[in-house]
Design a protein around this motif. Structure first.
Motif, short mmCIF file in Angstrom:
data_model
loop_
_atom_site.label_atom_id
_atom_site.label_comp_id
_atom_site.label_asym_id
_atom_site.label_seq_id
_atom_site.Cartn_x
_atom_site.Cartn_y
_atom_site.Cartn_z
N LEU A 199 58.62 35.40 21.71
CA LEU A 199 57.16 35.39 21.67
C LEU A 199 56.61 34.25 22.50
N ALA A 200 57.20 33.07 22.37
CA ALA A 200 56.72 31.90 23.11
C ALA A 200 56.89 32.07 24.61
N VAL A 201 58.06 32.57 25.02
CA VAL A 201 58.29 32.78 26.46
C VAL A 201 57.34 33.84 27.00
N GLY A 202 57.14 34.92 26.23
CA GLY A 202 56.21 35.96 26.65
C GLY A 202 54.79 35.44 26.81
N GLU A 203 54.34 34.64 25.84
CA GLU A 203 52.98 34.07 25.93
C GLU A 203 52.87 33.10 27.10
N ALA A 204 53.92 32.28 27.29
CA ALA A 204 53.89 31.31 28.39
C ALA A 204 53.85 32.02 29.74
N LEU A 205 54.66 33.06 29.89
CA LEU A 205 54.65 33.82 31.15
C LEU A 205 53.32 34.52 31.37
N PHE A 206 52.70 34.99 30.28
CA PHE A 206 51.41 35.67 30.41
C PHE A 206 50.33 34.72 30.91
N VAL A 207 50.22 33.55 30.26
CA VAL A 207 49.17 32.60 30.66
C VAL A 207 49.50 31.95 32.00
N LEU A 208 50.76 32.05 32.44
CA LEU A 208 51.14 31.49 33.73
C LEU A 208 51.01 32.52 34.84
N LEU A 209 51.57 33.71 34.63
CA LEU A 209 51.69 34.69 35.71
C LEU A 209 50.40 35.46 35.98
N VAL A 210 49.61 35.74 34.93
CA VAL A 210 48.36 36.47 35.15
C VAL A 210 47.40 35.66 36.03
N PRO A 211 47.10 34.40 35.69
CA PRO A 211 46.27 33.61 36.62
C PRO A 211 46.92 33.43 37.99
N LEU A 212 48.25 33.22 38.01
CA LEU A 212 48.93 33.03 39.30
C LEU A 212 48.82 34.27 40.16
N ALA A 213 48.96 35.46 39.55
CA ALA A 213 48.84 36.71 40.31
C ALA A 213 47.45 36.84 40.91
N PHE A 214 46.42 36.49 40.13
CA PHE A 214 45.06 36.56 40.65
C PHE A 214 44.85 35.53 41.77
N ILE A 215 45.43 34.34 41.60
CA ILE A 215 45.30 33.30 42.63
C ILE A 215 45.94 33.75 43.93
N ILE A 216 47.15 34.32 43.84
CA ILE A 216 47.83 34.82 45.05
C ILE A 216 47.02 35.93 45.69
N TYR A 217 46.50 36.85 44.88
CA TYR A 217 45.68 37.95 45.39
C TYR A 217 44.45 37.41 46.11
N SER A 218 43.75 36.46 45.49
CA SER A 218 42.52 35.94 46.09
C SER A 218 42.81 35.20 47.39
N TYR A 219 43.88 34.41 47.41
CA TYR A 219 44.17 33.65 48.63
C TYR A 219 44.71 34.54 49.75
N CYS A 220 45.35 35.64 49.41
CA CYS A 220 45.72 36.62 50.45
C CYS A 220 44.48 37.17 51.13
N HIS A 221 43.47 37.51 50.31
CA HIS A 221 42.21 37.99 50.88
C HIS A 221 41.51 36.89 51.68
N ILE A 222 41.60 35.66 51.20
CA ILE A 222 40.99 34.54 51.93
C ILE A 222 41.64 34.38 53.29
N ILE A 223 42.96 34.44 53.35
CA ILE A 223 43.68 34.27 54.62
C ILE A 223 43.29 35.39 55.59
N VAL A 224 43.23 36.62 55.09
CA VAL A 224 42.84 37.74 55.95
C VAL A 224 41.42 37.53 56.49
N SER A 225 40.50 37.11 55.64
CA SER A 225 39.11 36.89 56.06
C SER A 225 39.02 35.76 57.08
N VAL A 226 39.78 34.69 56.85
CA VAL A 226 39.74 33.55 57.76
C VAL A 226 40.30 33.93 59.13
N MET A 227 41.37 34.72 59.16
CA MET A 227 41.97 35.11 60.44
C MET A 227 41.06 35.99 61.27
N LYS A 228 40.06 36.60 60.61
CA LYS A 228 39.11 37.44 61.34
C LYS A 228 38.04 36.63 62.05
#
Length: 325
Positions: A199-228
């Protein structure tokens, strides 16, 4: 089953680094004390600037103020006990106080993860929807995001703490860490604890990976926009603006991922090295955050220089008045 009735210990003992020789206790406690002093001083300085300067009442600085307050609270929760352990040989932590520290440690870790996600969202809107940024990222919306993060961050740590506290503890009571954390405490339970660990590992991965996935997604879009962008200078300026956030995000997430991946894959790393990695991602970002944002942000540098000049004028005026008398 009332496992709490099986608990026979009244306190836990913080061990710190098990391989550290006693000759170095004074040095380590001094380092921890300096880290704590500079962390509190730097983040307090930024919060004072934010409260007293109208020009900083912007969405990005609201996020940074929230991060500064969280960092200062985390260091205040995590460091005093380990400083006392190495300085005064006082590693004892009362039973319920240890669980309270565990709750707050994981709460502020979760909170920081959510704040970094909000920061990435702010940069995403600022760069990818620059013309609509002022209408989308209003002060009201940013306060709502941050207040929601401060409230919702309680959920996962509270669930983990309640489940862990229900386990029986009858010895040993040595916590091989610099503070009370979930894994260290759960390993001391006198009953089957696999469910609590999963339970603890699952909760830790959830609060870690969900924000991290969004951060990676947003910065991928940022890089694409900047390169344009046609202007190379504009591209460089935009990347420089995001570099501070990327630095903090890297320091916050990469060591965490190393620790969790090593745990999941059962990769053997020494206890001292594991604790060191945890301290790196726990203590270094709160220490350097205010210095990075204060020293590398033009607007904050202007406020500081203006304040220093004002103080110099006041001192000069006072000196002249004293001479005139």
């Amino acid at each position: 089953m009332l496992w709490q009735n099986w608990t026979t210990i009244s306190e836990f003992i913080i061990v710190g680094f098990p391989g550290l020789h006693s000759d170095y206790y004074g040095l380590v406690s001094t380092v921890f004390l300096l880290v704590y002093i500079f962390t509190v001083a730097g983040n307090t300085f930024f919060l004072v600037l934010f409260v007293t300067s109208e020009s900083l009442r912007k969405p990005m600085y609201i996020i940074l103020a929230s991060l500064a307050l969280s960092d200062m609270c985390f260091s205040t929760v995590a460091l005093p006990k380990i400083i006392a352990k190495y300085w005064f040989n006082d590693g004892a932590s009362p039973f319920h106080a240890c669980f309270f520290q565990m709750q707050l440690i994981h709460y502020f870790g979760t909170l920081n993860s959510l704040i970094l996600m909000i920061m990435a969202l702010d940069r995403y809107v600022a760069i990818c929807y620059s013309l609509r940024y002022q209408t989308i990222m209003t002060h009201r919306l940013m306060y709502i995001f941050n207040i929601t993060a401060w409230i919702s961050a309680f959920i996962a740590p509270t669930i983990a703490t309640l489940h862990t506290q229900q386990l029986p503890y009858c010895g040993p009571k040595l916590i091989i860490h610099c503070y009370c954390d979930h894994i260290s405490i759960t390993n001391l339970a006198c009953a089957e604890n696999s469910k609590q660990k999963v339970l603890a590992v699952g909760e830790a991965l959830f609060v870690l990976l969900v924000p991290l996935a969004f951060i990676i997604y947003s910065y991928c879009h940022i890089i694409v926009s900047v390169m344009k962008l046609a202007n190379a200078q504009s591209r460089w300026k935009t990347f420089a603006t995001c570099s501070k956030q990327l630095c903090i995000i890297t320091l916050f997430y990469v060591p965490r991922c190393v620790v969790y991946v090593a745990s999941i894959l059962q990769f053997q790393i020494s206890t001292d090295f594991r604790i060191l990695l945890i301290l790196l991602y726990s203590l270094i970002p709160p220490l350097i955050n205010p210095f990075i944002y204060c020293l590398r942000t033009h607007e904050i540098r202007k406020i500081v220089i203006r304040w220093l000049n004002k103080q110099r004028v006041i001192q000069e005026t006072a000196r002249i008045n004293v001479i005139a008398m």
